[in-house]
Design an enzyme around this catalytic site. Structure first.
Site, short mmCIF file in Angstrom:
data_model
loop_
_atom_site.label_atom_id
_atom_site.label_comp_id
_atom_site.label_asym_id
_atom_site.label_seq_id
_atom_site.Cartn_x
_atom_site.Cartn_y
_atom_site.Cartn_z
N CYS A 55 -8.39 37.67 32.20
CA CYS A 55 -8.94 38.36 30.91
C CYS A 55 -10.53 38.07 30.69
O CYS A 55 -11.12 38.62 30.17
CB CYS A 55 -8.08 37.65 30.01
SG CYS A 55 -6.23 37.88 30.08
N ASP A 57 -2.23 32.95 28.37
CA ASP A 57 -0.92 32.81 27.97
C ASP A 57 -0.01 33.15 29.12
O ASP A 57 1.16 32.67 29.36
CB ASP A 57 -0.51 33.99 26.91
CG ASP A 57 -1.17 33.80 25.68
OD1 ASP A 57 -1.92 32.66 25.74
OD2 ASP A 57 -1.07 34.47 24.73
N CYS A 94 -9.06 36.85 26.39
CA CYS A 94 -7.50 36.87 26.29
C CYS A 94 -7.07 36.66 24.65
O CYS A 94 -7.87 36.81 23.91
CB CYS A 94 -7.14 35.40 27.03
SG CYS A 94 -5.35 35.18 27.30
N ASP A 95 -5.71 36.80 24.42
CA ASP A 95 -5.18 36.99 23.19
C ASP A 95 -5.68 36.40 22.29
O ASP A 95 -6.08 37.06 21.11
CB ASP A 95 -3.80 36.80 23.43
CG ASP A 95 -2.88 37.57 24.23
OD1 ASP A 95 -3.34 38.22 25.06
OD2 ASP A 95 -1.65 37.41 23.93
N LYS A 96 -6.03 35.11 22.35
CA LYS A 96 -6.40 34.16 21.06
C LYS A 96 -8.05 34.31 20.84
O LYS A 96 -8.47 33.81 19.86
CB LYS A 96 -5.76 32.81 21.10
CG LYS A 96 -4.35 32.77 21.34
CD LYS A 96 -3.66 33.49 20.37
CE LYS A 96 -1.86 33.73 20.85
NZ LYS A 96 -1.84 34.00 22.28
N CYS A 122 -4.56 41.75 29.97
CA CYS A 122 -3.08 42.25 30.36
C CYS A 122 -3.21 43.82 29.73
O CYS A 122 -3.30 44.39 28.70
CB CYS A 122 -1.94 41.81 29.61
SG CYS A 122 -1.81 40.01 30.33
N GLU A 135 5.32 31.55 23.04
CA GLU A 135 6.04 32.95 23.25
C GLU A 135 6.98 32.94 24.12
O GLU A 135 7.04 32.01 24.95
CB GLU A 135 4.64 33.91 24.02
CG GLU A 135 3.76 34.24 23.01
CD GLU A 135 2.45 34.89 23.51
OE1 GLU A 135 1.80 35.49 22.67
OE2 GLU A 135 2.64 35.29 24.65
N SER A 168 5.56 37.51 23.30
CA SER A 168 4.40 38.08 23.87
C SER A 168 4.39 39.42 23.39
O SER A 168 5.28 40.15 23.15
CB SER A 168 4.51 38.06 25.42
OG SER A 168 3.62 38.84 25.90
#
Length: 560
Positions: free
Chosen positions: A50, A82, A123-125, A195, A447, A473
């Protein structure tokens, strides 16, 4: 008025000669001290695909800021993958990293008196972390998403990392052999980028574009495509102009902007994590937003995009079909978007969407025509009841009937639950309870992608319910309910569930219930004892002491 409103604190006056001496060492010349200092928050790392391409983007932003008349100062911030930490103790640091990222950006920008910031993350956060910092500081800011990964390919099908998680369940259920499992593993993640489905990273990038904190189309670009670098350069120019015009996050992140973000998330079939993150950002910005707002908007907004995890397509397909601007124009045309919201460009949402057609192209079905939605209502339902008096978040996409009542199968951790699934001990009709995984109890609210993917892989996706005070997730789908609040660790009723208790999940009635009398629940509550904290020191120890309920966004600075 000069453009260096903040930075002149460290660049002007005789007493700041030592400060200027330090700045000269990093490249400032005589003519640069009157220019705005612009932070470049660089999330580059090789921890995860990511973020592995972000440094190239940061260098593009750095050069463009200079050309636009600003003085860039680059600094790093962290990320946690993650996908790599999933199913391990390390996953407890994932949500925590959102606050670490916010703290680090705030610390660097405010400590160095920066006039604005461009945050580059993958990435996600990275995204909610950056946005929380932007809301705290309220200086001109823009977010650049590192971009989505392109899909892997195997046997004529597009793959994402979730394909590998589901393959584990298929292998354990005897549906595929080890050769097939290894082939999927090797092909699932072909290069750089976050992702590839409408998982959390792409959901949050879409939300920020909808809110006007990122440029149009930028949220769905592929990480490895040239347009991503070009969009980054443009973002830097837009930010420097926003500093000159003093366009602030408080002007953009209004109540209407949050409603726009929620509408887009529902329309694209986004991640449950978006609920948690938008609540946190709104709390920081001082905008009133509750779980009930998500439910109210859900009932008005259809799901019009057929995207993974439960759908057929990946995010690059959405981009090629018109991206988030096409989705937003359809919502605007049908009275479900606030067109008067300001964006970081200085234009309103309606102005940005002016030339986009009201209907998507007819030669594709990634974005459905308005009269033919995937679902007539949004897919993220807010459930309440005696098992979640503050609320919970159910993701009901891909489920034939979002209602079930069944016996509780109770697990005190994700690992225990996954072991039981892979051993074939979970049967159709069961309602799996995974508790003590909440913000306090985990700590860190892990998650549950591994258990849910194993359930899907075993063919039980719409036959088994899964309830947790942890998270899911963005790659999760099925009859799953997360963010149960109050959580088990603080004495919520999820802590009182016993093996075999009757549990009801009913998205139609917005109900999450343990079918046990109030008297019996009161008796159990009187006998319940809080568990000993798993962490007393370090970042998880501090997080456990500070974090709020998930129903409030799991923020760490509430009512300090």
């Amino acid at each position: 008025m000069t453009d260096n409103l903040k930075s002149k604190t460290i660049t002007e006056g005789v007493q700041r000669s030592p400060n200027r001496a330090m700045l000269r060492a990093v490249g400032f010349g005589d003519d640069d001290f009157s220019k705005p200092i612009v932070g470049v928050a660089n999330g580059y790392s090789t921890i995860t695909p990511c973020n592995m391409g972000l440094n190239d983007l940061a260098l593009k932003a750095d050069a463009s800021i200079k050309k636009a008349g600003g003085m860039p100062q680059m600094f790093g911030t962290i990320t946690i993958s993650d996908g790599i930490s999933m199913g391990t103790e390390g996953m407890k640091y994932s949500l925590v990293s959102r606050d670490v990222i916010a703290d680090s950006i705030e610390t660097a920008c405010t400590g160095q008196s920066m006039d604005g910031v461009i945050a580059i993350g993958g990435c996600d956060k990275n995204m909610p972390g950056a946005m929380i910092a932007m809301a705290r500081m309220n200086i001109p800011a823009i977010f650049v998403y590192g971009g989505t990964i392109k899909p892997g390919h195997h046997n004529g099908k597009d793959l994402t990392v979730v394909s590998a998680f589901e393959a584990v369940g298929q292998y354990s259920a005897g549906k595929i052999d080890e050769t097939e499992l290894t082939a999927i593993e090797k092909k699932a993640c072909p290069g750089a980028g976050s992702c590839g489905g409408m998982f959390t990273a792409n959901t949050m990038s879409s939300a920020f574009e909808a809110m006007g904190m990122s440029l149009p189309y930028s949220s769905t670009m592929a990480a490895e495509d040239a347009e991503k670098a070009q969009s980054t350069e443009k973002s830097a120019y837009v930010l420097v102009e926003a500093i000159r015009q003093q366009i602030l996050p408080s002007h953009i992140l209004t109540r209407k902007a949050f409603e726009n973000a929620i509408a887009v998330i529902m329309a694209v079939g986004g991640s449950t994590n978006s609920v948690l993150h938008l609540l946190a950002i709104a709390n920081t910005m001082g905008v009133e937003l509750t779980l009930d707002d998500f439910e109210n908007i859900r009932q008005r907004v259809p799901v019009i995009c057929d995207l993974k995890p439960s759908g057929r397509y990946v995010t690059v397909d959405l981009h090629n079909a018109g991206g988030i601007p096409q989705v937003m124009k359809m919502l605007l045309a049908n009275g479900l978007l606030h067109g008067d919201c300001l964006t970081i460009t200085g234009q309103t949402i309606a102005e940005i969407l002016g030339d986009i057609p009201e209907n998507p192209p007819v030669n594709q079905d990634v974005i459905r025509q308005w009269g033919n939605p995937l679902y007539k209502e949004g897919h993220l339902a807010i459930l309440k009841g005696n098992l979640a008096s503050e609320g919970s978040v159910a993701k009901i996409s891909g489920v034939k009937n979002p209602q079930m009542t069944g016996p509780a199968r109770v697990f005190e951790s994700e690992e225990e639950c996954l072991d039981a699934i892979l051993a074939g001990k979970i049967q159709a009709g069961d309602v799996v309870i995974v508790r003590y995984e909440g913000p306090v109890g985990g700590p860190g609210m892990r998650e549950m992608l591994a258990p849910t993917s194993a359930i899907i892989g075993a063919g039980l996706g719409d036959k088994v319910g899964l309830i947790t005070d942890g998270r899911f997730s963005g790659g999760t789908y099925g009859l799953v309910v997360g963010h149960v609040a109050p959580e088990a660790a603080v004495g919520g009723n999820i802590a009182l569930v016993k093996e075999g208790d009757s549990i009801t999940i009913d998205a139609h009635e917005k109900l999450l219930q343990i079918n046990v009398s109030d008297e019996e629940l009161a008796k159990r509550a009187s006998q319940w004892q809080p568990p000993q904290p798993r962490y007393r020191r370090g970042v998880l120890g501090k997080y456990r002491k500070l974090v709020s309920s998930s129903s409030l966004g799991a923020v760490t600075d509430l009512n300090l």
